[in-house]
Motif scaffolding. Structure first.
Motif, PDB file in Angstrom:
ATOM      1  N   ILE A   1      20.889 -26.466   9.053  1.00  0.00           N
ATOM      2  CA  ILE A   1      20.478 -25.894  10.457  1.00  0.00           C
ATOM      3  C   ILE A   1      18.991 -26.855  10.943  1.00  0.00           C
ATOM      4  CG2 ILE A   1      18.468 -24.559   9.122  1.00  0.00           C
ATOM      5  CD1 ILE A   1      19.308 -22.148  10.786  1.00  0.00           C
TER       6      ILE A   1
ATOM      7  N   GLY B   1      25.212 -22.345   0.291  1.00  0.00           N
ATOM      8  CA  GLY B   1      23.606 -22.687   0.069  1.00  0.00           C
ATOM      9  C   GLY B   1      22.998 -24.086   0.605  1.00  0.00           C
ATOM     10  N   PHE B   2      23.900 -25.370   0.317  1.00  0.00           N
ATOM     11  CA  PHE B   2      23.412 -26.651   1.063  1.00  0.00           C
ATOM     12  C   PHE B   2      23.815 -26.529   2.270  1.00  0.00           C
ATOM     13  CE2 PHE B   2      21.664 -28.623  -2.505  1.00  0.00           C
ATOM     14  CZ  PHE B   2      22.361 -28.209  -3.758  1.00  0.00           C
TER      15      PHE B   2
ATOM     16  N   MET C   1      23.190 -24.306   4.461  1.00  0.00           N
ATOM     17  CA  MET C   1      22.311 -23.734   5.302  1.00  0.00           C
ATOM     18  C   MET C   1      21.151 -24.992   5.693  1.00  0.00           C
ATOM     19  SD  MET C   1      22.107 -20.204   5.556  1.00  0.00           S
ATOM     20  CE  MET C   1      20.211 -19.809   5.260  1.00  0.00           C
ATOM     21  N   TYR C   2      20.857 -25.929   5.014  1.00  0.00           N
ATOM     22  CA  TYR C   2      19.978 -26.882   5.388  1.00  0.00           C
ATOM     23  C   TYR C   2      20.389 -27.701   6.523  1.00  0.00           C
ATOM     24  CZ  TYR C   2      17.530 -25.867   1.053  1.00  0.00           C
ATOM     25  OH  TYR C   2      16.739 -25.096   0.148  1.00  0.00           O
TER      26      TYR C   2
ATOM     27  N   PRO D   1      27.298 -19.921   6.205  1.00  0.00           N
ATOM     28  CA  PRO D   1      26.713 -19.050   5.160  1.00  0.00           C
ATOM     29  C   PRO D   1      25.569 -17.897   5.903  1.00  0.00           C
ATOM     30  CG  PRO D   1      25.533 -21.444   5.408  1.00  0.00           C
ATOM     31  CD  PRO D   1      26.921 -21.297   6.240  1.00  0.00           C
TER      32      PRO D   1
END
Lengths: 216, 275, 260, 212
Positions: free
Chosen positions: D86, D80-81, D83-84, D98
């Protein structure tokens, strides 16, 4: 070399996940089923964490407007960022139950609900003016569409029955039976579109959702 | 003035005039209701018949995948369905894929007085928010507790009597999904087909067209078309409510659109004949 | 082995994927896969001719499409629209017509600019391309306003509305109607098809948008899948026709097989 | 819920009405600063509510179980982290992992799940005749849906030119599709007008002309 490996590995991972889901459905192997369940839980966690990512991305765009003082735009962007920060802080005061904060609940009950319903309904205006100025039976397609549309409208509006008792029956036929072949065909065509999209994803060809544009 | 110029002038009416006429026409029936009868479609009849088959203690899931912005379309049906579920003494589990879904849950409880005689956590519960589209819906079918560890107020799920023995789709007798988007597709693919759980759709009116083939194929036992569907359910259970009132203003707005289309096409025919 | 009630579905999936692969390989080896003629695409030269004749610009836009290419439902529609844009741009450059492209999809801008620059290059007029022909506005309302404002000011002789539209389709369709523009549309969003059909002269619906774009790009991957889909549609047509005919005899053999 | 009596309630409904009129000032008058004010207010508010709900649900869904000893939850949280990343040009490639899980599971579930409800069940429903003793209308409807579906599916043959034997069936097929889209159009008008009537009703309620 590392770049190529990194890139292709992602498409292989995607394909493996797709295959696991498919095998889990058709073969019901307990081990595969457990893995599929774990992957779906991971996907749920990732999606949940990504909710805030959308906010961060849009705030980034608006803060650039403020930094560059884009004329006619920057103060609206500043207002947007202020509201975002203010409501976020309010909510964080009691993250387990944000509505316990009276100001947060007030903003939610009266601003958010009203703006949401107002925004969602704005198209009603546009349909009315387009109906008057643009919905023309310029060809057979548009003529059939408008006739079926009007008959369904006269079935949906209770006054149709007052105008002529058979109108709801006729409009009802279009609504229940008349539209069935088209809607059924759209389901079939959409299903094949999904299968084709999945096939290209399996072979690493669909890359739009990775931020890479067009075919690889 | 020759007839052609009338059509030309009619065409040049400012669109805002039409907007004002529409907004005023929408208001009139609220002040002076027409209260015309609403005919009932087969999809609403099978919906209520399906609900009446429930026995005491049957667990029903209501999935709220429509936002507060769609209240005029979906809330009346959710209220009517909740009333019937309570009459059938079913246990109701709410959950939502919208960030404002708890508002919809609280509004349903507010509009259905019968909830006051029930106990939260025993007869009904709201497990809160989930996101993740089809993977989340698939995992809910397999193991509810892997997605919901608490209810929407934070109470651990195992402290809720209603959740005792309810772990997966096998323990759920029926799902009612309220949608503005695609979530009903996910419940068809991941609950209805694999587990055979009876499923019905409370949708905005556009969704009615999309899910009509599934109703005829027996995949959905009921489909409601927005406020119109809500008015039909209200009539079927003998409890006229918000949707019945909305139907009055549907008359005036629909007549305006129909007259507008007819005028537009008369003008179009006249100008084409002139050319 | 295969879960009961899913055997026919499994055979269906395997045959479909196999057909995709076979026709993909054929397309890769140069075997031509024809796409049928679409009236909407065939009308593009007429629209551009109208712009040239009236000395007016051409407006091209690809819709709100959730403002990103990475949306699984809307992204592919935007990409298909940009492929069709390359075809339209080449015809416009050849006819000396000025094309303006409106969008609110930020991550599509590099691809749009590259598509237009290539079109001008291929028609031998690279110097005529001006990046300001691409009008970007963030947000659905500002984007809609920009298009309506352009229609009122410049009064384009033709509008091409191809892509993932939302409610802006009805407003743009009406705007184009009131200035008397010829309008060609295309979308796979069922909820906007009725409005584009009612307000435009031509309209591609559902998969036609992707087929029209594949015909332009000659992408073997999409062409192969389209051919595979068509073969499966023929299989379904056979099942429907046979099933429909024998249904009058009361035989349920085919239904039982499909339910297996 | 009757007409509010408390101060925050009264202030609330008038704020809600003001915001509504700010938004509708655009179609009913012209684009203006009040409209942009309300638009950006709604976007900022929606983003904040999404972020709060995202944080709250992440805590309940993953962080609490991790704290309670389910160590394997560390993997999805890390993903999930990732993803950031991006947002960062150099490390954007990290966010693809992810995304691969999201896309892979969604597409896999879609591919496996769509065939029975969207294809096989639709064929079965189309070729299942009315029950014995059904009236003429039922048989007419059965024939219309059967032939109409065949013609409409023919229309969507995309790699065969619509000429020769396909010319008339595909033309009829497009007409059948137009009838379906017409009904869809009728229901869309119902949807939009019901929404707008809710707003008209709210205006009258706040003015006290109609009960809440």
């Amino acid at each position: 070399m590392a770049e190529v490996v990194r890139r292709e590995l992602v498409y292989v991972l995607t394909a493996v996940v797709v295959i696991i889901m498919i095998v889990d459905y058709f073969f019901a192997v307990p081990a595969i089923s457990a893995i599929a369940g774990e992957l779906n839980t991971w996907a749920t966690v990732i999606s949940t964490m990504a909710l805030t990512l959308g906010a961060v991305n849009i705030i980034r765009v608006h803060s650039r407007n403020v930094r560059k003082r884009t004329p006619g735009v920057w103060y609206h962007s500043a207002w947007l960022i202020f509201i975002f920060a203010f409501v976020l802080l309010l909510g964080l005061t009691n993250i387990n139950n944000p509505s316990a904060n009276p100001i947060y609940k007030w903003i939610f009950d009266y601003s958010y609900v009203s703006l949401g319903q107002t925004w969602y309904a704005i198209t009603g205006f546009y349909i009315a003016s387009a109906a008057y100025r643009a919905f023309r039976a310029r060809n057979i397609d548009a003529a059939l569409l408008l006739i079926a549309g009007i008959l369904v409208m006269l079935k949906n509006a209770p006054i149709g029955e007052v105008i002529w008792a058979q109108l709801p029956v006729l409009g009802g036929w279009f609504n229940d039976i008349g539209q069935m072949p088209a809607m059924r065909t759209f389901l079939i065509v959409a299903a094949f579109g999904l299968l084709a999209f999945g096939f290209r994803t399996l072979l690493g060809r669909e890359r739009g959702f990775y931020g890479e544009v067009g075919g690889g | 003035m020759s007839q052609e110029s009338i059509w030309d002038r009619l065409q040049r009416i400012d669109r805002r005039v039409i907007y004002w006429i529409l907004f005023i026409l929408l208001m009139i029936p609220f002040i002076r209701p027409l209260s015309l009868p609403v005919s009932i479609g087969p999809q609403s009849i099978t919906f209520i018949e399906g609900l009446r088959k429930l026995k005491e203690g049957d667990v029903v899931v209501i999935n709220i995948s429509s936002g507060v912005s769609a209240w005029p379309e979906c809330l009346p049906s959710l209220v009517a369905v909740s009333k019937v579920l309570i009459q059938q003494k079913a246990k109701i589990i709410f959950w939502t894929s919208f960030v404002d879904g708890h508002m919809t849950f609280e509004k349903i409880v507010e509009k259905v007085p019968e909830f006051k005689k029930l106990t939260y956590g025993v007869d009904y519960v709201h497990l809160g928010f989930y996101t993740g589209a089809e993977p989340a819906v698939a995992q809910l079918a397999k193991n509810i507790r892997s997605i919901f560890t608490t209810d929407y107020k934070g109470t651990p799920i195992d402290q809720l009597p209603i959740m005792k023995g309810v772990n997966s789709a096998n323990d759920v007798k029926m799902v009612i999904s309220s949608d503005t988007g695609d979530y009903c597709d996910y419940y068809i693919r991941q609950w209805r087909i694999p587990y055979g759980v009876p499923l019905a759709e409370i949708g905005i009116a556009m969704n009615f067209s999309a899910y009509q083939p599934h109703w005829q194929a027996g995949i959905l036992f009921g489909v409601t078309a927005g406020a119109r569907g809500g008015a039909e359910l209200e009539k079927l259970i003998g409890a006229p409510g918000d949707a019945t009132i909305t139907m009055d203003s549907i008359n005036t707005s629909h007549l305006l659109v129909i007259v507008a289309v007819i005028l537009a096409n008369l003008g179009y025919a006249a100008t084409r004949r002139r050319k | 082995m295969i879960v009961a009630g899913r055997q026919t579905a499994f055979v269906f999936l395997i045959v479909t994927v196999a057909l995709f692969y076979i026709f993909l390989e054929m397309a890769r080896r140069g075997r031509r896969i024809p796409i049928r003629t679409f009236p909407a695409i065939a009308a593009i030269p007429e629209a551009i001719g109208r712009c040239a004749e009236m000395g007016k610009p051409l407006l091209y836009t690809s819709g709100y499409a959730m403002e990103t290419l990475s949306n699984p439902d809307q992204g592919p529609q935007t990409l298909a629209s940009i492929s069709i844009l390359s075809h339209v741009a080449r015809l416009a450059v050849k006819a000396g017509v000025k094309l303006y492209y409106f969008t609110c999809i930020q991550d599509s801008l590099p691809l749009v600019e590259e598509t237009l620059r290539t079109a001008y290059l291929e028609e031998g007029k690279p110097e005529e391309f001006d990046p300001l022909q691409i009008k970007y506005q963030a947000g659905q309302s500002p984007y809609l306003n920009a298009v309506l404002g352009f229609m009122q000011r410049e009064r384009p002789a033709a509008n091409i509305l191809m892509g993932g539209f939302y409610y802006e389709s009805v407003v743009m369709g009406e705007g184009g109607n009131t200035i008397g523009a010829m309008q060609i549309a295309g979308t796979a969003n069922t909820h906007q098809m009725p409005f584009l059909i009612a307000t435009c002269d031509y309209c591609l619906i559902a998969e036609e948008l992707y087929a029209a774009s594949a015909n332009i790009t000659q992408d073997p991957w999409v062409l192969g899948c389209l051919r595979g889909e068509d073969i499966m549609k023929i299989v379904i047509l056979a099942l429907l026709i046979v099933g429909f005919v024998i249904s009058f005899t009361g035989t349920t053999f085919l239904i039982d097989v499909l339910k297996r | 819920m009757g007409y509010p009596t408390t101060m925050d309630g009264i202030l609330g409904i008038w704020t809600a009405l003001a915001l509504m009129l700010f938004v509708y000032s655009y179609p009913l008058y012209k684009e203006n600063q009040l409209f942009r004010f309300a638009e950006h207010f709604f976007i900022g508010l929606s983003l904040a509510i999404a972020a709060i709900t995202g944080i709250q649900t992440t805590i309940r869904l993953a962080i609490n179980p991790l704290m309670a000893g389910k160590v394997h939850y560390i993997i999805p949280i890390l993903l999930g982290f990732m993803m950031y990343l991006i947002l960062h040009r150099d490390y954007r490639w990290v966010s693809r992992y992810p995304i691969a899980i999201l896309v892979g599971s969604s597409i896999g579930l879609g591919m496996r799940g769509t065939i029975i409800p969207n294809i096989l069940s639709q064929i079965i429903a189309t070729i299942t005749p009315p029950k014995p003793g059904a009236d003429a209308t039922a048989w007419f409807n059965f024939v219309y849906i059967g032939i109409g579906t065949i013609l409409a599916v023919m229309y969507f043959l995309l790699t065969f030119e619509h000429k020769g034997p396909l010319l008339y069936p595909t033309r009829l097929g497009r007409w059948v599709i137009m009838i379906g889209l017409g009904a869809y159009f009728g229901n869309t008008v119902l949807f939009r007008m019901a929404m707008l009537s809710g707003r008209a009703q709210f205006l009258l309620q706040v003015l006290g002309l109609v009960p809440f």
